[in-house]
Design a protein around this motif. Structure first.
Motif, short mmCIF file in Angstrom:
data_model
loop_
_atom_site.label_atom_id
_atom_site.label_comp_id
_atom_site.label_asym_id
_atom_site.label_seq_id
_atom_site.Cartn_x
_atom_site.Cartn_y
_atom_site.Cartn_z
N CYS A 45 2.07 -31.40 -28.81
CA CYS A 45 2.62 -32.44 -29.68
C CYS A 45 2.16 -32.31 -31.13
O CYS A 45 2.85 -32.68 -32.04
CB CYS A 45 2.23 -33.82 -29.15
SG CYS A 45 0.50 -34.25 -29.43
N GLY B 58 -1.83 -35.66 -31.64
CA GLY B 58 -2.92 -36.42 -31.04
C GLY B 58 -2.58 -37.25 -29.84
O GLY B 58 -3.29 -38.20 -29.53
N ILE B 59 -1.50 -36.92 -29.14
CA ILE B 59 -1.12 -37.80 -28.05
C ILE B 59 -0.91 -37.08 -26.71
O ILE B 59 -1.08 -37.70 -25.66
CB ILE B 59 0.12 -38.65 -28.45
CG1 ILE B 59 0.36 -39.81 -27.49
CG2 ILE B 59 1.36 -37.80 -28.57
CD1 ILE B 59 -0.59 -40.94 -27.58
N CYS B 60 -0.57 -35.80 -26.73
CA CYS B 60 -0.27 -35.15 -25.44
C CYS B 60 -1.53 -34.72 -24.71
O CYS B 60 -1.52 -34.52 -23.50
CB CYS B 60 0.67 -33.96 -25.64
SG CYS B 60 -0.08 -32.51 -26.38
N HIS C 122 -1.64 -26.28 -27.01
CA HIS C 122 -1.22 -27.31 -27.97
C HIS C 122 0.20 -27.66 -27.63
O HIS C 122 0.91 -26.89 -26.99
CB HIS C 122 -1.26 -26.74 -29.40
CG HIS C 122 -0.28 -25.64 -29.59
ND1 HIS C 122 0.88 -25.79 -30.29
CD2 HIS C 122 -0.26 -24.37 -29.12
CE1 HIS C 122 1.57 -24.66 -30.26
NE2 HIS C 122 0.91 -23.78 -29.55
N CYS D 208 -4.26 -30.02 -26.71
CA CYS D 208 -5.18 -29.20 -27.50
C CYS D 208 -6.61 -29.49 -27.07
O CYS D 208 -6.94 -30.59 -26.66
CB CYS D 208 -4.99 -29.44 -28.99
SG CYS D 208 -5.34 -31.12 -29.51
N CYS E 221 -5.77 -31.14 -33.00
CA CYS E 221 -4.54 -30.99 -33.78
C CYS E 221 -4.49 -31.96 -34.95
O CYS E 221 -3.70 -31.77 -35.87
CB CYS E 221 -3.31 -31.14 -32.89
SG CYS E 221 -3.19 -32.74 -32.06
N THR F 260 -8.07 -35.70 -32.27
CA THR F 260 -7.96 -34.49 -31.48
C THR F 260 -7.99 -33.29 -32.43
O THR F 260 -7.82 -33.44 -33.64
CB THR F 260 -6.61 -34.47 -30.74
OG1 THR F 260 -5.59 -34.69 -31.72
CG2 THR F 260 -6.55 -35.57 -29.69
S1 FES Z 1 -1.53 -30.95 -29.42
FE1 FES Z 1 -1.10 -32.86 -28.45
S2 FES Z 1 -3.00 -33.88 -28.65
FE2 FES Z 1 -3.31 -32.11 -29.80
#
Ligand code: FES
Ligand SMILES: Cc1cc2nc3c(=O)[nH]c(=O)nc-3n(C[C@H](O)[C@H](O)[C@H](O)COP(=O)(O)OP(=O)(O)OC[C@H]3O[C@@H](n4cnc5c(N)ncnc54)[C@H](O)[C@@H]3O)c2cc1C
Ligand code: SF4
Lengths: 670, 254
Positions: B63, B66-68, B61, B71, B89, B87
């Protein structure tokens, strides 16, 4: 004279960089493959630097702690990137971007650096478009722009609410190409844990392979640190969970000065805190302030009724709403700079008008209903519907909002379970960005020769407050357009050096430092988790070194952190072993550095007896609660030298700031 | 946000490292706020494990917004869990009920070997990008003005919709063949739709597809599970476009 030589070139501000660049030393193409460059961090700053240096022909080794360079924290940037293109023909220019940035930074940034940034800003957009970055466009096929805080022009380029993602993926594609060509060697899931100096120069790093736990030695003729900001010292921030100060702090301990650590940006529009298990805060992009109006109820009883769940914001009549930014700052309205907007929110909530039902009642509204109506009307006209009904208008307006901000609205709804198309968003300031960082000269070189620092990790361009959409600009400017020149100039003296061996006492010693620390944690056998201490540190920082600071609180913070740090070493429990994937160990190593940094931040805030930008000392404000700078005594960059593990012994050096081309004045957004 | 608290049972895949055999282990976790995210729930579990001197669960995990794309959990038989277009997260515990048993596994695919517990190795995706997921333009900045070539908004928008792929791998994990077509086609489409990317479109698609096959991803049989589970709702149209690009490249290959 101060020990700090900023190496700002002579000449008129508009010519400095061009002239200087023309006289920098070069390394001939046939010599470049003999030279190794280490780049730590592959966010916007690091990936762009590594790709550029790889293209030039240097041997580049790049490091990141995530499983891929594509995941660096830069990916999360939402709103946009500034550039002085003046495509909208609204009077923008390089000078204006330069001026806005200096003013936005409350006259605490270096003129020459900022001007260079403004100069290269246009090229960044050209470069990104050439790489296939899909910026937002208008129907005519040309690039679209929006406004951000602290400016009166539209110079922000964007890709919906995913600008950072698209820019980072552009830089990632550039570095990937070099990896494929064998010119950059990428070390994913590696964490730099120390720097190696030989004869005073940066000559390598010690990194831990996060999967096997192996401690590795890597040598190079120069080391570039592009490891991002330190906002996570507050535990809760908008930064990614892994963002940390370790690389920057380790070079600080080995001789790099750390500048203006107290300059932290608290972003006005984040989703308010909801509970004790919360791990991070989520930003709602500043671009929303283009369309949203910020308000709290005018009457305290309304605020109370809302908090008690007895009233909905939509039930509050227009005349009972206090659009406090529009009221206090009519010229800039909802688009005042971040520090101003954040303090104004705190002021209203402290006065009892907060609307969120959390422990602290901290929250204000960001309301899109006016914009939905006005954009809906425009859309109806554009579609030739002249007698549109209210419902039609609202539906069209919502569609417009969705196209502009859809992903942000979705993100908000997922987190809060509330529909922001129907109800105003609830927002509150949160720690977001750190203007302070490693001190660098005009070449972006730290006080360790051969160690350069780029992106959010350095202190260079934003003074005491960063304007929105300027961090992405700075990261890419540093990596694409500054370091390739200045690092080459440094490396010109290294063509005869030959490869740097790693079996030397200097590497032995650095590796020993790292291994000793790791073993100390693993053998500690304490009773508390790392997070336990990190959260405690975060609370001290937020309450005493946060949005409002005062002498007593800062003194308390320094003492409390000292004590917490002692407790941490005594009582932290780190499970697992050194030679495996061990996230708890990674966290412990990072929090150890945050503790020391936190203390230095408080010391820096204490010595700066003025208010400027994000640094608000309650003792220094005017009758209307605005920051009161003291240019006579504090117009300097405060750069700290490490003097051993007792942070109280750190020594402050001052780099005086000279304003030759901009008249220094009180910031006024009214 | 009125919080509620629930008690849950967790069945989680535990695996010491790449070479050891893994197994599902059961944990009980009480007092989980329904406002917590799924990963905050796992933080809470780890805190409990640490306090009991057990080894915490490793998961990827960063960010948490929902962008990196970091996760990557397979929750109750679905990539990124029981909600659409998010995502892991971004999944919140309000999607679960008191007393629920929740199964948590890593992505399963030959090309994504498990590193530890719920952490997998997705470097195959990077290698596909390195094979051709770029425009071969140097970073000199000496390119043409950004507005020199107008791009129809519709093409720019379509390119953007493909470009928002976060490289998480849920498409692979959801596909019964563990195919990476959706992921690869998103990059191929983005660049094929833009004039800047068209120049080397042919080499790009050939090289990326070759690398994809070498990494051991399976074939695409058009079941479409990938797009359904994709947190960014990347469209199957991209696969169709990539197939066309590939055919074009094959036909005109020297
Ligand atoms: S931790 Fe970055 S997309 Fe879920
Ligand atoms: C939610 C959010 C939204 C934002 N929106 C905007 C915006 O709209 N416009 C704007 O201009 N700015 C925005 N910013 C700020 C901007 O995104 C960042 O300042 C910028 O991206 C930082 O880039 P960087 O390259 O310096 O560092 P990062 O992107 O943080 O990259 C750091 C790199 O260093 C690596 N690293 C760190 N420590 C180590 C170590 N010890 N060893 C090895 N590798 C290490 C990481 O793996 C990573 O690759 C936003 C920030 C946030 C938090
Ligand atoms: S296509 Fe969708 S599921 Fe596949 S990697 Fe991209 S974002 Fe993830």
């Amino acid at each position: 004279m101060s020990v700090l030589d900023s190496k700002i070139p002579e000449g008129h501000i508009s010519q400095k960089w061009t002239d200087y660049k023309n006289h920098l030393k070069l390394v001939a193409p046939n010599n470049r493959p003999k030279i190794d460059v280490i780049v730590v961090g592959t966010g916007l700053a690091g990936a762009s630097a590594a790709a550029s240096l790889g293209e030039m022909g240097y041997n580049v080794k790049a490091f990141c702690f995530q499983d891929s360079p594509r995941r660096a924290h830069s990916i999360a940037a939402q709103g946009g990137i500034n550039a002085a293109k003046n495509y909208q023909n609204d009077g923008d220019s390089i000078f204006r971007l330069f001026y806005d940035t200096i003013k936005g930074g409350d006259y605490r940034a270096r003129e020459a650096n900022v001007h260079r940034l403004a100069e290269v800003s246009g090229n960044i957009i050209d470069q990104c478009v050439a790489q296939g970055v899909p910026f937002a466009r208008e129907y005519g096929g040309l690039l679209d722009n929006r406004s951000f805080g602290g400016t009166q022009v539209q110079r922000t380029f964007y890709a919906a609410g995913q600008t950072g993602q698209q820019l980072l993926l552009g830089a990632y594609s550039a570095i990937s190409r070099q990896i494929g060509l064998g010119r950059v060697k990428m070390y994913n899931r590696h964490e730099m844990l120390d720097i190696v100096k030989v004869d005073g120069k940066a000559r390598g790093i010690i990194a831990r392979n996060l999967i096997t736990g192996a401690i590795e030695r890597h040598s190079g003729h120069a080391v570039i640190i592009a490891t991002g900001g330190y906002g996570n010292v507050y535990f809760l921030s908008t930064n990614a969970m892994g963002s940390n100060v370790t690389a920057a702090w380790k070079i600080h301990k080995q001789g790099a000065y750390f500048a203006n650590p107290c300059y932290v940006q608290i972003h006005p529009t984040c989703i308010p805190v909801h509970g004790t298990n919360q791990s991070k805060l989520t930003l709602m992009s500043e671009s929303l302030r283009n369309s949203g109006r910020i308000w709290v109820p005018k009457k305290k009883e309304d605020a109370e009724a809302i908090r008690a769940g007895k009233m909905k914001p939509t039930q509050i009549a227009e005349e009972d709403r206090d659009y406090y930014l529009e009221r206090r700052y009519p010229a800039f309205g909802n688009l005042v700079p971040r520090d101003v907007a954040s303090r104004a929110a705190k002021e209203r909530c402290d006065a009892g008008f907060g609307i969120e039902a959390n422990d602290t009642n901290e929250g204000v509204y960001l309301d899109f209903s006016s914009e939905i109506k006005s954009k809906g009307k425009q859309a109806a006209y554009a579609q030739g519907i002249h007698n549109a009904t209210e419902e039609q208008i609202i539906a069209l307006g919502k569609k417009w909002v969705e196209e502009k901000y859809g992903n942000l609205f979705q993100m908000y709804e997922k987190i809060t379970d509330e529909n922001p198309y129907e109800l105003p968003m609830k927002i509150y300031p949160a720690v977001h960005y750190t203007m302070g960082g490693v001190w660098v000269d005009y070449n972006l070189q730290s006080t360790i020769p051969g160690c350069f620092v780029a992106g959010e990790a350095n202190f260079s361009d934003h003074g005491a407050n960063r304007l929105g959409a300027s961090a992405l600009m700075q990261g890419l400017a540093d990596g694409y357009f500054v370091l390739p020149y200045t690092v080459s100039d440094y490396l010109a003296n290294e063509i005869r050096t030959g490869q740097i061996p790693t079996n030397t006492p200097e590497f032995d010693e650095a590796e020993k430092r790292v291994k000793d620390t790791i073993n100390q944690f693993l053998n500690n056998n304490g009773s508390r988790s790392v997070d336990h201490f990190h959260k405690k540190l975060g609370l001290i920082m937020w309450n005493k070194v946060g949005m409002g600071r005062n002498e007593q609180g800062l003194k308390e913070a320094i003492a409390e952190i000292d004590q917490l740090r002692a407790e941490f070493y005594k009582d932290v429990y780190v499970p697992g072993s050194a030679d495996e994937l061990n996230p708890e160990l990674e966290k412990a190593l990072r929090v150890a550095d945050f503790m020391e940094l936190g203390q230095l931040m408080a010391m820096d805030a204490l010595q700066r007896k003025e208010s400027c930008g994000g640094h608000f000392r309650e003792e220094y404000q005017d009758a209307e609660g605005e920051t009161l700078r003291d240019d006579e005594n504090f117009k300097f960059v405060g750069a700290w030298e490490y003097k051993g593990s007792d942070i109280n012994q750190s020594q402050l050096h001052k780099e005086e700031l000279n304003y030759e081309f901009i008249k220094i004045a009180a910031r006024n957004y009214k | 946000m009125a919080s509620k608290y629930i008690n849950i049972n967790l069945k989680i895949w535990r695996q010491k490292n790449a070479n050891s055999k893994g197994e599902m282990k059961t944990y009980k976790l009480d007092q989980v706020s329904t406002d917590s995210s799924f990963l905050e729930m796992l933080d809470q579990l780890n805190e409990q494990l640490i306090n009991n001197r057990e080894e915490p669960v490793a998961f990827d995990h960063d960010c948490r917004e929902g962008i990196c794309g970091m996760c990557s959990l397979y929750i109750n038989g679905r990539a990124h869990g029981p909600d659409n277009a998010i995502t892991t997260c971004q999944l919140h515990m309000r999607k679960f009920k008191d007393g629920d048993t929740i199964y948590v596994e890593p992505w399963r695919a030959k090309a994504f070997p498990v590193i530890k517990d719920l952490v997998v190795d997705r470097s195959a995706f990077d290698r596909i990008q390195q094979a051709g997921g770029f425009v071969s333009v140097n970073t000199s900045g000496r390119t043409m003005d950004a507005n020199a070539i107008p791009i129809a908004k519709i093409d720019a928008d379509k390119a953007f919709e493909a470009a928002i792929c976060i490289g998480c791998g849920a498409c692979v994990a959801s596909c019964k063949n563990a195919s990476a077509m959706l992921f690869v086609s998103a990059k191929v489409s983005q660049l094929a739709l833009l004039p800047q990317g068209k120049v080397e479109a042919k080499e790009r698609v050939m090289n990326m597809v070759r690398q994809m096959d070498e990494e051991g991803f399976g074939n695409c049989t058009n079941t479409g599970a990938c797009s359904v589970e994709c947190p960014k709702e990347i469209s199957l149209d991209n696969i169709a476009r990539m197939n066309r690009e590939y055919m074009k490249a094959m036909v005109t290959a020297e």
